[in-house]
Design an enzyme around this catalytic site. Sequence first.
Site, PDB file in Angstrom:
ATOM      1  N   ILE A 247       0.843  -1.202   0.000  1.00 26.12           N
ATOM      2  CA  ILE A 247       0.000   0.000   0.000  1.00 26.12           C
ATOM      3  C   ILE A 247       0.877   1.251   0.000  1.00 26.12           C
ATOM      4  CG2 ILE A 247      -1.787   1.301   1.272  1.00 26.12           C
ATOM      5  CD1 ILE A 247      -2.835  -1.391   0.206  1.00 26.12           C
TER       6      ILE A 247
ATOM      7  N   CYS B  80       9.624   0.826   8.152  1.00 29.07           N
ATOM      8  CA  CYS B  80       9.816   1.646   6.945  1.00 29.07           C
ATOM      9  C   CYS B  80      11.299   1.834   6.659  1.00 29.07           C
ATOM     10  CB  CYS B  80       9.247   3.045   7.137  1.00 29.07           C
ATOM     11  SG  CYS B  80       7.759   3.070   8.040  1.00 29.07           S
TER      12      CYS B  80
ATOM     13  N   LYS C   3       6.513  -1.358  17.260  1.00 28.13           N
ATOM     14  CA  LYS C   3       6.038  -2.493  16.454  1.00 28.13           C
ATOM     15  C   LYS C   3       7.172  -3.067  15.623  1.00 28.13           C
ATOM     16  CE  LYS C   3       2.521  -3.889  13.194  1.00 28.13           C
ATOM     17  NZ  LYS C   3       1.263  -3.498  12.543  1.00 28.13           N
TER      18      LYS C   3
ATOM     19  N   ILE D 102       3.733  -9.296  14.911  1.00 24.86           N
ATOM     20  CA  ILE D 102       4.700  -8.928  13.900  1.00 24.86           C
ATOM     21  C   ILE D 102       4.062  -8.050  12.820  1.00 24.86           C
ATOM     22  CG2 ILE D 102       6.144 -10.992  14.153  1.00 24.86           C
ATOM     23  CD1 ILE D 102       4.804 -12.119  11.594  1.00 24.86           C
TER      24      ILE D 102
ATOM     25  N   GLY E   2      -0.586 -11.545  13.632  1.00 25.45           N
ATOM     26  CA  GLY E   2      -0.076 -12.260  12.468  1.00 25.45           C
ATOM     27  C   GLY E   2      -0.948 -13.476  12.236  1.00 25.45           C
ATOM     28  N   GLY E   3      -1.932 -13.306  11.362  1.00 27.00           N
ATOM     29  CA  GLY E   3      -2.746 -14.451  10.948  1.00 27.00           C
ATOM     30  C   GLY E   3      -3.863 -14.861  11.878  1.00 27.00           C
TER      31      GLY E   3
ATOM     32  N   GLY F 159      -5.612  -8.168  11.659  1.00 29.22           N
ATOM     33  CA  GLY F 159      -5.514  -7.297  10.493  1.00 29.22           C
ATOM     34  C   GLY F 159      -6.216  -7.900   9.296  1.00 29.22           C
ATOM     35  N   THR F 160      -5.546  -8.853   8.642  1.00 26.23           N
ATOM     36  CA  THR F 160      -6.091  -9.468   7.434  1.00 26.23           C
ATOM     37  C   THR F 160      -7.474 -10.066   7.711  1.00 26.23           C
ATOM     38  OG1 THR F 160      -3.827  -9.897   6.759  1.00 26.23           O
ATOM     39  CG2 THR F 160      -5.533 -11.125   5.600  1.00 26.23           C
TER      40      THR F 160
HETATM   41  C1  LIG Z   1      -3.262  -3.760   3.783  1.00 22.04           C
HETATM   42  C2  LIG Z   1      -2.359  -3.688   4.978  1.00 22.04           C
HETATM   43  C3  LIG Z   1      -1.879  -2.454   5.408  1.00 22.04           C
HETATM   44  C4  LIG Z   1      -1.040  -2.362   6.531  1.00 22.04           C
HETATM   45  N1  LIG Z   1      -0.600  -1.145   6.950  1.00 22.04           N
HETATM   46  C5  LIG Z   1       0.176  -1.052   8.082  1.00 22.04           C
HETATM   47  C6  LIG Z   1       0.579   0.222   8.584  1.00 22.04           C
HETATM   48  O1  LIG Z   1       0.225   1.280   8.042  1.00 22.04           O
HETATM   49  N2  LIG Z   1       1.370   0.251   9.690  1.00 22.04           N
HETATM   50  C7  LIG Z   1       1.759  -0.901  10.331  1.00 22.04           C
HETATM   51  O2  LIG Z   1       2.470  -0.836  11.337  1.00 22.04           O
HETATM   52  N3  LIG Z   1       1.363  -2.125   9.894  1.00 22.04           N
HETATM   53  C8  LIG Z   1       0.581  -2.222   8.790  1.00 22.04           C
HETATM   54  N4  LIG Z   1       0.167  -3.455   8.348  1.00 22.04           N
HETATM   55  C9  LIG Z   1       0.564  -4.671   9.095  1.00 22.04           C
HETATM   56  C10 LIG Z   1      -0.563  -5.160  10.014  1.00 22.04           C
HETATM   57  O3  LIG Z   1      -0.921  -4.160  10.957  1.00 22.04           O
HETATM   58  C11 LIG Z   1      -0.166  -6.455  10.751  1.00 22.04           C
HETATM   59  O4  LIG Z   1       0.987  -6.209  11.524  1.00 22.04           O
HETATM   60  C12 LIG Z   1       0.137  -7.611   9.800  1.00 22.04           C
HETATM   61  O5  LIG Z   1      -0.726  -7.583   8.679  1.00 22.04           O
HETATM   62  C13 LIG Z   1       0.007  -8.978  10.484  1.00 22.04           C
HETATM   63  O6  LIG Z   1      -1.291  -9.198  10.990  1.00 22.04           O
HETATM   64  P1  LIG Z   1      -2.455  -9.960  10.164  1.00 22.04           P
HETATM   65  O7  LIG Z   1      -1.881 -11.246   9.642  1.00 22.04           O
HETATM   66  O8  LIG Z   1      -3.570 -10.149  11.145  1.00 22.04           O
HETATM   67  O9  LIG Z   1      -2.844  -9.057   9.037  1.00 22.04           O
HETATM   68  C14 LIG Z   1      -0.667  -3.558   7.225  1.00 22.04           C
HETATM   69  C15 LIG Z   1      -1.155  -4.804   6.781  1.00 22.04           C
HETATM   70  C16 LIG Z   1      -1.989  -4.881   5.677  1.00 22.04           C
HETATM   71  C17 LIG Z   1      -2.510  -6.238   5.249  1.00 22.04           C
END
Ligand SMILES: Cc1cc2nc3c(=O)[nH]c(=O)nc-3n(C[C@H](O)[C@H](O)[C@H](O)COP(=O)(O)O)c2cc1C
Length: 308
Positions: A73, A132, A167, A193, A245-246, A267-268
């Site tokens: 993104i 970043c 984070k 993560i 994470g997941g 998140g996802t």
């Molecule tokens: C579309 C998308 C955008 C994300 N944007 C950010 C962000 O702006 N800042 C951040 O620290 N993590 C961001 N992440 C990471 C998530 O917050 C999270 O750490 C990561 O996806 C693992 O969790 P999940 O498997 O439940 O998605 C983003 C993840 C996704 C999928």
Amino acid sequence: MNNRNLSVDLAGLQLKNPLITASGTCGFAVELNEYIDIERLGAVTVKGITVDPRDGNPVPRIAETPSGILNSIGLENPGVDKFISEKLPELKDYELPIIVNISGHSLDDFACLASKLAPCDGIAALEVNVSCPNIEGGGMAFGTDSELIYKVGKIVRKEYDGKIIVKLSPNVTDIVEMACAAEESGADIISLINTLLGMKIDTRQRKPALANVFGGLSGPAVKPVALRMVYQVAQKVDIPIIGMGGIMTANDALEFLMAGATAVSVGTGTMVDPEILMEIIDGLEEYMRDNSIDSLDQIIGIAHSAIG
Ligand SMILES: Cc1cc2nc3c(=O)[nH]c(=O)nc-3n(C[C@H](O)[C@H](O)[C@H](O)COP(=O)(O)O)c2cc1C
């Protein structure tokens, strides 16, 4: 049937349950309220905020993979000033802790973000995204160098009196070293993560599926890696952990709690179906009831004691 008390104490932040939205996956969280009652959540985390507004990376910037997604993104957001003047007031109408995720490309960026957000009411914590690239330092991510994590944590601490979450990126050899650097810098909480660097190739078009070539992998595919990292970090640091994470189900959330996380983020899963968040809260309560558990403290980190 008694309702169970799912509250957790996250470094002094009292959450009514351990469920938090993960940054970047539900905008500024108010959008989610169309689908679920966001006030049932323990807390929400807003998308990554940068000093200046950003349009993000070119499309395509999302690609599906087996059991996960890749995203690039590129931190699309309105910038910190607009966040403070327009988005934060809207969010503050809700009864729930707000975590503001900040992303910078230099130490000055992090200092600027922390100092602008410090006087704002209604923020429960800053979540410092160190995944970043450090533009001044040659483009390597802050989160892959423990000295840089320490410097980022210190600079944010200098400008911000409230709760700080660092984070962590999983794209490292030794996650414990990174977590210890965050703790030493003065962070109150560690979250992990962030996404794992990956790629996909569109064989029909014979080119990378993402315009940016590489992206961050998230979703169930990363869960075993995330869980292992939470478990390792919990063995070494004294500050609480937000695990993610997941996570898609209450059982996934329980695994993270048992590995040592005090709270969990989704998140996802939220992108797939926001209702998952409510199902996880209900599922945790059911687990507590079925197992006569009065407080989540009884299971946080319990998997460690099983190893002797
Ligand atoms: C579309 C998308 C955008 C994300 N944007 C950010 C962000 O702006 N800042 C951040 O620290 N993590 C961001 N992440 C990471 C998530 O917050 C999270 O750490 C990561 O996806 C693992 O969790 P999940 O498997 O439940 O998605 C983003 C993840 C996704 C999928």
